[in-house]
Design an enzyme around this catalytic site. Structure first.
Site, PDB file in Angstrom:
ATOM      1  N   GLU A   1      -7.130   7.882  -5.105  1.00 45.90           N
ATOM      2  CA  GLU A   1      -5.729   8.159  -4.776  1.00 45.90           C
ATOM      3  C   GLU A   1      -4.825   7.135  -5.438  1.00 45.90           C
ATOM      4  O   GLU A   1      -5.168   5.958  -5.532  1.00 45.90           O
ATOM      5  CB  GLU A   1      -5.577   8.101  -3.245  1.00 45.90           C
ATOM      6  CG  GLU A   1      -4.253   8.591  -2.731  1.00 45.90           C
ATOM      7  CD  GLU A   1      -4.188   8.615  -1.194  1.00 45.90           C
ATOM      8  OE1 GLU A   1      -5.103   9.168  -0.552  1.00 45.90           O
ATOM      9  OE2 GLU A   1      -3.223   8.064  -0.650  1.00 45.90           O
TER      10      GLU A   1
ATOM     11  N   ASP B   1      -0.779   6.063  -5.114  1.00 46.46           N
ATOM     12  CA  ASP B   1       0.341   6.320  -4.196  1.00 46.46           C
ATOM     13  C   ASP B   1       1.649   5.625  -4.492  1.00 46.46           C
ATOM     14  O   ASP B   1       1.660   4.417  -4.688  1.00 46.46           O
ATOM     15  CB  ASP B   1       0.014   5.702  -2.818  1.00 46.46           C
ATOM     16  CG  ASP B   1      -0.975   6.468  -2.024  1.00 46.46           C
ATOM     17  OD1 ASP B   1      -1.036   7.672  -2.176  1.00 46.46           O
ATOM     18  OD2 ASP B   1      -1.689   5.816  -1.237  1.00 46.46           O
TER      19      ASP B   1
ATOM     20  N   GLU C   1       4.938   5.264  -1.994  1.00 43.95           N
ATOM     21  CA  GLU C   1       5.480   5.599  -0.674  1.00 43.95           C
ATOM     22  C   GLU C   1       6.808   4.871  -0.483  1.00 43.95           C
ATOM     23  O   GLU C   1       6.861   3.649  -0.631  1.00 43.95           O
ATOM     24  CB  GLU C   1       4.524   5.167   0.441  1.00 43.95           C
ATOM     25  CG  GLU C   1       3.278   6.043   0.518  1.00 43.95           C
ATOM     26  CD  GLU C   1       2.408   5.687   1.716  1.00 43.95           C
ATOM     27  OE1 GLU C   1       2.042   6.598   2.472  1.00 43.95           O
ATOM     28  OE2 GLU C   1       2.093   4.493   1.884  1.00 43.95           O
TER      29      GLU C   1
END
Ligand SMILES: *[C@@H]1O[C@H](CO)[C@@H](O)[C@H](O)[C@H]1NC(C)=O
Length: 293
Positions: free
Chosen positions: A106, A108, A110
């Site tokens: 993953e 990311d 955010e």
């Protein structure tokens, strides 16, 4: 020695030595439905201008999200996002790549909202084989709710680069030779979502979502995907090594890009797992290669 150095400096003045490194290709705008589809709470996604602009809304009943139709092994992925304006405390807007298996990879972005006038935090993370815990947090050098900004991921066999308006804010190098896993054989989809995370997002959960300000809206444009499309089960990219992002100039950042990355690290970083000795008494091995310390 001195004259050699002088010569080097002088010659690089006249013939700038470019030590690899190049900007990713300019993203191409396409409508949402070309590359993406809603994942949940379909009625909380609104489409404008033939899908060239999309709004995600969060209210006290639900947030919402979307995902790419295809899965990819390497490439360049970007989105222009205008974050929830005003009082966005408690909300999180995410843009990430993820594989779908148990030992998942993953990558990311955010964005953690805040009370009006207080700064957003951009948290990034990289998971390899199901293992994350590589958080970095920065403030941005602009208010991300005031206009659209470009958020991009460049991913190849050599490195993962997180870019904000073409400024590299993080790099994660392949450290396979050090025995570390690197995402290379699990196709990933892109995801984006807006949800309530007031148990942790803003000042560690102290600031709660003010539902009287709902609905909260994050706006999207761009929807650029230039990747090696692969079936979910694939373990390699059919055109591995042949695409633009595989080439020499994308295998490392260049001097200017490293300087800009340093600027972000020195001026805007508020948390870096690489320097968190209470969590990691010995520095995680990738940090040195990422020139994070
Ligand atoms: C919100 O604002 C406070 C006060 O300026 C700050 O400490 C915090 O880092 C900001 N961001 C988040 C997401 O908590």
């Amino acid at each position: 020695m001195a004259s050699f150095l002088l010569l080097l400096c002088v010659s690089s003045l006249f013939f700038p030595i470019v030590i690899m490194g190049a900007q990713p290709r300019k993203p191409i705008d396409v409508p949402f439905q070309r590359n993406y589809m809603p994942t949940w709470a379909f009625d909380h996604i609104k489409y404008f201008n033939g899908g060239n602009e999309v709004h995600l809304t969060l209210d006290k009943y639900t947030g919402t999200g979307f995902q790419s139709k295809g899965s990819y092994l390497f490439g360049h992925f970007s989105m222009r996002i205008k974050m929830v304006p005003g009082d966005s405390a408690g909300t999180v807007t995410a843009f990430y790549l993820s594989s779908q298996n148990s030992e998942h990879d993953e990558i990311d972005f955010e964005f953690l909202g805040n009370r009006s006038g207080q700064p957003y935090i951009l948290q990034t993370n990289v998971f390899t084989g199901g293992k994350g815990n590589r958080e970095q947090r920065i403030y941005l050098w602009f208010d991300p709710s005031k206009g659209y900004h470009n958020y991009a991921i460049l991913w190849n066999m050599y490195q993962i680069v997180f870019l904000v308006d073409d400024v590299p804010i993080r790099v994660f190098k392949n450290c396979k030779d050090l025995g570390l896993r690197f995402p290379f054989n699990q196709p990933m989809k892109l995801y984006s979502s807006l949800w309530n995370a007031d148990d942790w997002a803003t000042r560690g959960g102290l600031e709660k979502t003010d539902w009287s300000k709902a609905p909260f809206v994050a706006a999207y444009q761009g929807f650029h995907i230039d990747g090696c499309e692969a079936s979910v089960q694939a373990t390699y990219c059919a055109t591995q090594g042949k695409r633009w992002w595989d080439q020499k100039e994308f295998q490392d950042l260049d001097g200017l890009q490293y300087r800009r990355l340093q600027w972000v690290r020195q001026k805007y970083t508020i948390y870096n797992y690489c320097t968190d000795r209470s969590r990691y008494p010995t520095m995680p091995p990738e940090c040195k290669r990422d020139r994070d310390v």
